[in-house]
Scaffold this active site. Structure first.
Site, mmCIF file in Angstrom:
data_model
loop_
_atom_site.group_PDB
_atom_site.id
_atom_site.type_symbol
_atom_site.label_atom_id
_atom_site.label_comp_id
_atom_site.label_asym_id
_atom_site.label_seq_id
_atom_site.Cartn_x
_atom_site.Cartn_y
_atom_site.Cartn_z
ATOM 1 N N HIS A 1 0.858 -1.185 0.000
ATOM 2 C CA HIS A 1 0.000 0.000 0.000
ATOM 3 C C HIS A 1 0.896 1.237 0.000
ATOM 4 C CE1 HIS A 1 -3.755 2.100 1.908
ATOM 5 N NE2 HIS A 1 -3.070 2.935 1.154
ATOM 6 N N ARG B 1 1.890 4.936 -0.032
ATOM 7 C CA ARG B 1 1.182 6.161 0.348
ATOM 8 C C ARG B 1 1.908 7.387 -0.199
ATOM 9 N NH1 ARG B 1 -2.759 5.090 4.119
ATOM 10 N NH2 ARG B 1 -2.672 3.002 5.022
ATOM 11 N N GLU C 1 -2.789 -1.713 -2.928
ATOM 12 C CA GLU C 1 -3.841 -0.959 -2.254
ATOM 13 C C GLU C 1 -3.541 0.528 -2.316
ATOM 14 O OE1 GLU C 1 -4.887 -4.200 1.282
ATOM 15 O OE2 GLU C 1 -3.796 -2.357 1.764
ATOM 16 N N HIS D 1 -7.163 -6.403 8.019
ATOM 17 C CA HIS D 1 -6.889 -5.403 9.044
ATOM 18 C C HIS D 1 -7.003 -6.028 10.422
ATOM 19 C CE1 HIS D 1 -5.950 -1.123 9.679
ATOM 20 N NE2 HIS D 1 -6.439 -1.341 10.884
ATOM 21 N N GLY E 1 -0.579 -7.988 7.381
ATOM 22 C CA GLY E 1 0.756 -7.423 7.404
ATOM 23 C C GLY E 1 1.298 -7.188 8.793
#
Length: 238
Positions: free
Chosen positions: A43, A45, A70, A191, A214
């Site tokens: 992911h 960012r 993601e 999550h 993760g």
């Protein structure tokens, strides 16, 4: 069969903390795959604090399992995904400064935007998953975006696991997943999942195709080692 996709953001965060290439994200991912991981998730960012766009390109060229990318569908992110063409793109509604993903999409409110994004990614051959709170009504709107899958945001599941409120909380997850299965939408989850709470989810959530894990998994490796940790997660998903 529920696939295990390992989110390697925390590995990238450790690498970035020293301004070098150790641990190497690609090598770490390849080692995870050798031990049985069936996918790699990252992911990236906007602030580049862990996974980078360059990691996405390198992984796509050098791993032979599913790559799941993601992120919030900004124009920069979408251009990168359309160029790389990962197996799956999971759309999350995070603002740029978010510490971690903390809510799912309001698909009704963002319908026009999500429809355009989903169509754009699917035109490039990318499977799309939309990050969603446990709400069966939202599944109806998610389906109208054209998404292939939803990813259930499992923080409340994890927080309530083993408590008196768990049965009520899980009922919302069950109803959401069941509605997705009914509508022909695939179900992912992620999550705060860990070795303690994953088996129940696997055994009781309808249609669970993939979990993305993760933080807990990488943390548990510090105590258990890579091989034992991956084996334990795969056992949870049998």
């Amino acid at each position: 069969m529920t696939a295990l996709s390992v989110n390697i953001n925390k590995v990238a965060l450790l690498r970035n903390s020293r301004g070098c290439d150790e641990p190497n994200v690609l090598q770490f991912s390849q080692d995870l795959i050798k031990l049985g991981a069936e996918g790699i998730t990252l992911h990236p960012r906007p602030d580049g604090r862990h996974a980078l766009y360059s990691d996405v390109y390198e992984l796509k060229k050098n791993i032979d399992v599913e790559l799941n990318v993601e992120g919030y569908p900004s124009e920069d992110f979408l251009e990168m995904v359309c160029e790389v063409k990962p197996d799956q793109c999971t759309l999350v509604p995070d603002p740029p400064g978010a510490l971690t993903s903390d809510s799912g999409w309001d698909c009704e409110k963002n319908m026009d935007f999500l429809q355009k994004v989903v169509a754009r990614l699917q035109a490039e051959g990318v499977r799309v998953s939309i990050f969603l709170d446990p709400d069966p009504v939202q599944v109806n709107f998610a389906m109208k975006t054209g998404t292939d899958r939803i990813e259930l945001y499992t923080q409340s599941y994890a927080e309530s696991y083993g408590t008196d409120s768990f049965e009520k909380v899980f009922a919302g997850y069950f109803a959401t997943a069941a509605r997705a299965v009914e509508l022909g939408v695939g179900v992912n989850a992620g999550h705060d999942l860990n070795q303690e709470n994953l088996t129940y989810l696997k055994q009781n959530l309808p249609g669970l195709a993939e979990v993305s894990i993760g933080h807990a998994l990488i943390s548990e490796m510090l105590y258990q080692g890579m091989e034992t940790t991956i084996k334990n997660y795969l056992d949870c998903l049998k």
